[in-house]
Scaffold this active site. Structure first.
Site, PDB file in Angstrom:
ATOM      1  N   TYR A  69      -0.412 -43.577  17.736  1.00 32.72           N
ATOM      2  CA  TYR A  69      -0.272 -45.026  17.931  1.00 32.72           C
ATOM      3  C   TYR A  69      -0.968 -45.443  19.223  1.00 32.72           C
ATOM      4  O   TYR A  69      -0.632 -44.978  20.315  1.00 32.72           O
ATOM      5  CB  TYR A  69       1.211 -45.367  18.003  1.00 32.72           C
ATOM      6  CG  TYR A  69       1.537 -46.827  17.798  1.00 32.72           C
ATOM      7  CD1 TYR A  69       1.874 -47.301  16.536  1.00 32.72           C
ATOM      8  CD2 TYR A  69       1.546 -47.721  18.856  1.00 32.72           C
ATOM      9  CE1 TYR A  69       2.216 -48.635  16.340  1.00 32.72           C
ATOM     10  CE2 TYR A  69       1.884 -49.054  18.665  1.00 32.72           C
ATOM     11  CZ  TYR A  69       2.211 -49.504  17.397  1.00 32.72           C
ATOM     12  OH  TYR A  69       2.536 -50.825  17.206  1.00 32.72           O
TER      13      TYR A  69
ATOM     14  N   TYR B 122      -4.605 -53.925  14.035  1.00 36.72           N
ATOM     15  CA  TYR B 122      -3.259 -53.777  14.578  1.00 36.72           C
ATOM     16  C   TYR B 122      -2.274 -54.208  13.516  1.00 36.72           C
ATOM     17  O   TYR B 122      -1.979 -55.396  13.355  1.00 36.72           O
ATOM     18  CB  TYR B 122      -3.118 -54.629  15.841  1.00 36.72           C
ATOM     19  CG  TYR B 122      -1.730 -54.635  16.445  1.00 36.72           C
ATOM     20  CD1 TYR B 122      -1.171 -53.473  16.950  1.00 36.72           C
ATOM     21  CD2 TYR B 122      -0.996 -55.810  16.523  1.00 36.72           C
ATOM     22  CE1 TYR B 122       0.098 -53.479  17.513  1.00 36.72           C
ATOM     23  CE2 TYR B 122       0.270 -55.832  17.100  1.00 36.72           C
ATOM     24  CZ  TYR B 122       0.811 -54.661  17.583  1.00 36.72           C
ATOM     25  OH  TYR B 122       2.058 -54.663  18.151  1.00 36.72           O
TER      26      TYR B 122
END
Length: 388
Positions: A297, A341
């Site tokens: 991430y 995102y």
């Protein structure tokens, strides 16, 4: 106290379908429509229909509840539905909850999804807006008067200490940005397709909050992503090779807050990631050297370096050199820095593509992929593997 033994979930469920909308800065449609498009695409990919689905999982901070998405997508009765807290930290645990449901026989086909207009609508990067009074808000309230108003400012505190503690410069963060954008440049689905960057580009990008520059910060994206999870047995009868869930874990560390855990013994690591790492390694029986691809991430580059260290790929302070040396194929879709995102859900989809051999940045022979979710908050992770 966290577990000190392997759990029994590994190998009992698999991701069998992935689907997404386009990734953009202005989708031109509602978040509900994005969610439905992604769900239908994932079901089509899995060779299943709405009538096969009996479970739904999503995040909080989402305007499209499970029941509403199910109705709009033509899904009927549900025996399982769930919504997980802590923003991007929930990405991998949506799959864990789906796997738990199918392993326990509570549901047979569970859809996990995330959809939002995070660029054209509510922008998380804008920082704290109006909030209802809450315990979490009180924790943030200690830091807001000092000017820590945005996610970048919260991460910058830990990033500055990381650089100081290991005698590094912000170029260390640039290694992550360059790798993500290099992969995005090869990915037609990525917002930054055809647009790689160099370390010089990183160093020339404007400061957001020192020591973070613009190119250390992920995008803000409109779009949707969905995944389909079912039992390992049923997965073998579906069109694509299953991405078997070898291990799944959640983790929160001591003195855990949402992005502002400044009262721990140190700020150069991510204890929540260490909790997840220990359980993933225990349950999967794997070690860092066994992992073929890492999908970590990357909302902010410093936390990618800290994750590599917490998961044991390298020693503390050595992650920038590890990335620069190509120690692990990393974020082969471009990550949130380069592709989109979507709170990490698109990263899980990339892990599935790697195992299927369909990624545009395919790692030959990839059979074991580590995926992580948002850090700085209670987090989660997965080890996905090829069947057999």
């Amino acid at each position: 106290m966290t577990l000190h033994r392997a759990d029994t979930l590994g190998g009992r469920a698999a991701v069998v379908g992935i689907g997404a909308t386009e990734f953009s800065k202005d989708s031109g449609r509602s978040e509900l429509k994005l969610a439905v498009e992604a769900v239908r695409a994932a079901l089509d990919d899995a060779g299943l229909g709405p009538g096969d689905v009996d479970g739904m999982v999503t995040f909080t901070m989402d305007t499209s509840p499970e029941i509403t998405v199910a109705q709009a997508a033509g899904i009927g009765e549900l025996s399982f539905f769930s919504r997980v807290h802590y923003g991007g930290g929930a990405a991998c645990v949506t799959v864990q909850q789906a796997a738990l449901a199918v392993a326990a026989g509570i549901a047979e086909v569970v859809v996990c999804y995330r959809a939002f207009n995070e660029r054209s609508g509510r922008r998380f990067g804008a920082g704290v807006q109006r909030r209802e009074p809450s315990a979490e808000g009180a924790a943030l309230g200690w830091n807001l008067p000092a000017g820590l108003l945005t996610p970048a400012s919260w991460v910058a505190m830990a990033a500055q200490r990381y650089l100081y503690g290991y005698g590094l410069t912000p170029e260390a963060f640039g290694q992550v940005a360059v790798v993500g954008r290099r992969h995005a440049a090869r990915n037609p689905a990525a917002y930054f397709y055809g647009k790689p960057i160099t370390l010089a580009d990183h160093a020339a990008s404007r400061w957001i909050v020192e020591p973070l520059r613009l190119l250390d910060c992920c995008q803000e994206t409109d779009g949707g992503q969905a995944l389909v999870v079912t039992t390992a047995e049923r997965a073998r009868d579906l069109p694509h090779p299953p991405a078997v869930i070898r291990a799944a874990a959640q983790g929160a560390g001591r003195a855990q807050e949402q992005m502002t855990s400044y009262y721990r013994d140190g700020l150069t690591g991510l204890p929540e990631s260490a909790v997840v790492a220990r359980q993933l390694w225990r349950t999967s029986g794997l070690r860092p050297a066994d992992i073929d691809v890492g999908i970590l991430y990357d909302h902010f580059t410093p936390f990618v370096l800290m994750q590599l260290e917490e998961f044991g790929f390298c020693a503390p302070g050595e992650a920038a050199d590890f990335v620069a040396a190509g120690g692990l194929p990393l974020n082969t879709h471009g990550g949130q820095l380069g592709e989109a995102y979507l709170h990490g859900m698109n990263g899980i989809a990339e892990a599935v593509r790697q195992l299927r051999g369909t990624s545009v940045t395919r790692v030959p022979g990839a059979a074991r992929v580590l995926v992580t979710a948002g850090t700085g908050v209670p987090t989660s992770g997965l080890v996905l593997g090829a069947d057999g």
